[in-house]
Motif scaffolding. Structure first.
Motif, short mmCIF file in Angstrom:
data_model
loop_
_atom_site.label_atom_id
_atom_site.label_comp_id
_atom_site.label_asym_id
_atom_site.label_seq_id
_atom_site.Cartn_x
_atom_site.Cartn_y
_atom_site.Cartn_z
N ARG A 1 0.82 -1.21 0.00
CA ARG A 1 0.00 0.00 0.00
C ARG A 1 0.85 1.26 0.00
O ARG A 1 0.33 2.36 0.17
CB ARG A 1 -0.95 0.00 1.19
N ARG A 2 2.16 1.11 -0.15
CA ARG A 2 3.08 2.24 -0.20
C ARG A 2 2.92 3.15 1.01
O ARG A 2 2.71 4.35 0.90
CB ARG A 2 2.86 3.03 -1.49
N MET A 3 3.00 2.54 2.18
CA MET A 3 2.79 3.30 3.40
C MET A 3 4.08 3.48 4.19
O MET A 3 4.04 3.76 5.39
CB MET A 3 1.78 2.56 4.29
N ALA A 4 5.23 3.32 3.55
CA ALA A 4 6.50 3.37 4.28
C ALA A 4 6.65 4.71 5.02
O ALA A 4 7.01 4.73 6.20
CB ALA A 4 7.66 3.17 3.32
N TYR A 5 6.33 5.78 4.34
CA TYR A 5 6.50 7.09 4.96
C TYR A 5 5.46 7.31 6.06
O TYR A 5 5.71 7.94 7.08
CB TYR A 5 6.41 8.18 3.88
N PHE A 6 4.29 6.73 5.85
CA PHE A 6 3.25 6.80 6.88
C PHE A 6 3.72 6.07 8.14
O PHE A 6 3.55 6.56 9.26
CB PHE A 6 1.96 6.18 6.34
N GLY A 7 4.33 4.91 7.95
CA GLY A 7 4.85 4.15 9.09
C GLY A 7 5.93 4.94 9.82
O GLY A 7 5.96 4.97 11.05
N ASP A 8 6.79 5.58 9.05
CA ASP A 8 7.83 6.43 9.62
C ASP A 8 7.22 7.52 10.50
O ASP A 8 7.71 7.82 11.58
CB ASP A 8 8.59 7.10 8.46
N THR A 9 6.15 8.14 9.98
CA THR A 9 5.50 9.23 10.70
C THR A 9 4.95 8.74 12.04
O THR A 9 5.16 9.37 13.08
CB THR A 9 4.36 9.81 9.85
N LEU A 10 4.29 7.59 12.01
CA LEU A 10 3.75 7.04 13.27
C LEU A 10 4.89 6.71 14.22
O LEU A 10 4.80 6.98 15.43
CB LEU A 10 2.91 5.80 13.00
N ALA A 11 5.98 6.16 13.70
CA ALA A 11 7.10 5.79 14.55
C ALA A 11 7.71 7.04 15.20
O ALA A 11 8.02 7.05 16.40
CB ALA A 11 8.16 5.05 13.74
N HIS A 12 7.85 8.10 14.41
CA HIS A 12 8.41 9.34 14.95
C HIS A 12 7.54 9.90 16.07
O HIS A 12 8.05 10.49 17.01
CB HIS A 12 8.55 10.39 13.83
N SER A 13 6.23 9.73 15.91
CA SER A 13 5.35 10.29 16.93
C SER A 13 5.37 9.47 18.21
O SER A 13 4.85 9.90 19.24
CB SER A 13 3.92 10.38 16.39
N ALA A 14 5.98 8.29 18.14
CA ALA A 14 5.98 7.41 19.32
C ALA A 14 6.73 8.03 20.50
O ALA A 14 6.38 7.81 21.66
CB ALA A 14 6.58 6.05 18.96
N LEU A 15 7.76 8.84 20.21
CA LEU A 15 8.51 9.45 21.30
C LEU A 15 7.61 10.40 22.10
O LEU A 15 7.70 10.48 23.33
CB LEU A 15 9.72 10.21 20.76
#
Lengths: 244, 264
Positions: free
Chosen positions: B29-43
């Protein structure tokens, strides 16, 4: 009804006074349309005339701003979208694609694929199919649902002329054998005009509609399609072998 | 084998399995950047967890869901391109998280362990979290699987065939947030996306069906965890990056493996 088929009179699906706006642009304005069982209705119109939008509204994929869509109870719809691109990272063969219809018995899948003339691609990857093969495979998936209504959006885009003729023969055969209603949206004129029961000519609103013969003489139709319309006239003339 | 290595291996394989199976959708689904965004918000989730005095994992899941919903809303407004929106959300939430964590220095938040993971500090309680959360995640994934694949192939077609798009997408968002919260402990915020997409990419060439690809991705991810841990112990490497390097090496090796031509 043991098989649940819809036999009651009245249209399978109808839209009354449909208006759709995308942003400030009016895409559909006061459009009325109805598709009955055993009827092949063709929606023609230039690119951007709202064909796909009307199809989406009738399928319930898009809500109209005004107007209403009514479909008969328990209507089973088979749909082939205008285009379908499977991402190259997704491994998916034709058999699996067909099984997504909800029917997974390989024998039935193969039989249906054969009936649309694409039996050879059963084990091929979807993304490696040619344009014409993909259209047939999509048609097979729609047919597997035993539809009361078959909705085909530009089923012959990216198909060569010979393939188009074959495809329209196939669609008529499906209508004759299954007795389902068929709504077909297309922008290529000549084949459509010869193969259809009723034509609805769309350009934001319904320009004209009726039997193919009547529509092809309608001034609104001639104005909308101009040169292309006379090319169609020439085309049929050519095949009649009557020379003036 | 010392206990902490055993714990790391057990937890790592659990997380890699879930991430491999989820990661295939990130690739499709080409969500790599979306996953990155969620990961960044984890902090930011970590900070919220500390400030609110609740479990850090719950903070992470909460903030990830908030960002995911925010993303869906902003996208529907159509003012900016999707990658711009994701960039804004990713970097501002990471920066906000860093700022918030700096206020918590008294609580000794180990920033490096959140950014790059600290798998060698895994406790049996963490393993409980990983396997509890992982079982739920795999269960949800199995339940959504057919509908998710159908939506991935063609959303409108799936909808006319009766798939509930909204419900499926919301459930997938929740799943995604859960997976990121789990994965943080292992590879850290900055490397989460790597474990989602690299094993899935490595699996692509060998898979004939979507399910095969998910299973191969889970296996590739688990091997990467084992190799990375081994390297981390042998050469005293930082464990999170070592796991990602191992995954990247596996991917490179798969490129070199010849595959029989796929005739009909």
């Amino acid at each position: 009804m043991s098989d649940g088929a819809i036999t009651a009179p009245g249209p399978l699906v109808s839209g009354i006074g449909i208006e759709v706006k995308h942003g400030r642009r009016t895409v559909l304005d006061n459009v009325d349309i109805a598709i009955h069982r055993n009827e092949l209705v063709t929606l023609i119109g230039p690119n951007g005339s709202g064909k796909t939008t009307l199809v989406r509204v009738l399928l319930g994929l898009e809500k109209p701003g005004k107007g209403s869509v009514t479909s008969s109870a328990d209507l089973r719809v088979g749909y082939t979208p205008q285009s379908l691109t499977v991402d190259r990272t997704l491994p998916l063969d034709v058999q699996r694609f067909l099984a997504m219809s909800g029917i997974s018995d390989p024998e039935i899948l193969q039989k249906t694929l054969t009936s649309v003339g694409a039996s050879a691609v059963f084990n091929q990857e979807i993304r490696l199919l040619s344009g014409g093969e993909l259209k047939r495979v999509m048609l097979a998936r729609a047919l597997l649902r035993e539809p009361d209504l078959l909705v085909l959006d530009e089923p012959t885009a990216n198909v060569d002329v010979h393939g188009q003729t074959e495809f329209y023969e196939l669609i008529r055969k499906i209508r004759d054998e299954r007795g389902c209603g068929i709504l077909l949206a297309s922008h290529d004129l000549h084949l459509v005009m010869s193969a259809t029961d009723r034509v609805v000519c769309l350009n934001g609103h319904v320009c004209c509609s009726g039997l193919p013969d009547a529509v092809s003489r309608d001034p609104a139709y001639l104005e909308l399609f101009g040169e292309a319309a006379s090319a169609v006239a020439f085309y049929s003339h050519d095949h009649d072998h009557h020379h003036a | 084998m010392p206990d902490f290595v055993l714990f790391a291996l057990i937890a790592g394989i659990g997380v890699a399995t879930v991430m491999g199976a989820t990661g295939v959708f990130v690739v499709w689904r080409r969500m790599a950047y979306f996953g990155d965004t969620l990961a960044h918000s984890a902090l930011l989730g970590v900070a919220v967890g500390f400030i609110a005095g609740i479990d850090v994992n719950i903070g992470i899941v909460g903030v990830c869901l908030f960002i995911a919903v925010g993303m869906v809303y902003l996208r529907s407004q159509r003012h900016l391109a999707e990658d711009t929106l994701l960039g804004i959300l990713a970097h501002s939430s990471l920066a906000l998280g860093l700022v918030a964590v700096s206020f918590l220095s008294a609580l000794r938040v180990d920033l490096m362990s959140y950014l790059f993971g600290d798998i060698l500090a895994i406790t049996p309680t963490d393993i409980g979290w990983v396997y509890g959360g992982g079982t739920v995640a795999l269960g949800v994934l199995a339940w959504l699987w057919k509908d998710l694949v159908a939506i991935t192939v063609h959303e409108d077609l799936a909808r006319t065939e009766g798939v509930n798009i909204i419900r499926t997408q919301i459930a997938f968002m929740i799943l995604f947030a859960l997976v990121i919260a789990m994965a943080m402990k292992i590879v850290g915020i900055l490397l989460v996306t790597a474990l989602l997409i690299i094993p899935a990419a490595a699996a692509r060439r060998f898979a004939r069906t979507p399910e095969q690809m998910a299973i191969f991705a889970a296996v590739a991810g688990s091997i990467a965890v084992a190799l990375g841990l081994q390297g981390s112990l042998l050469w005293d490497l930082p464990s999170g990056p070592a796991i990602v390097v191992a995954a990247a090496l596996i991917f490179v090796v798969t490129l070199a493996v010849p595959i029989r031509a796929r005739a009909g």
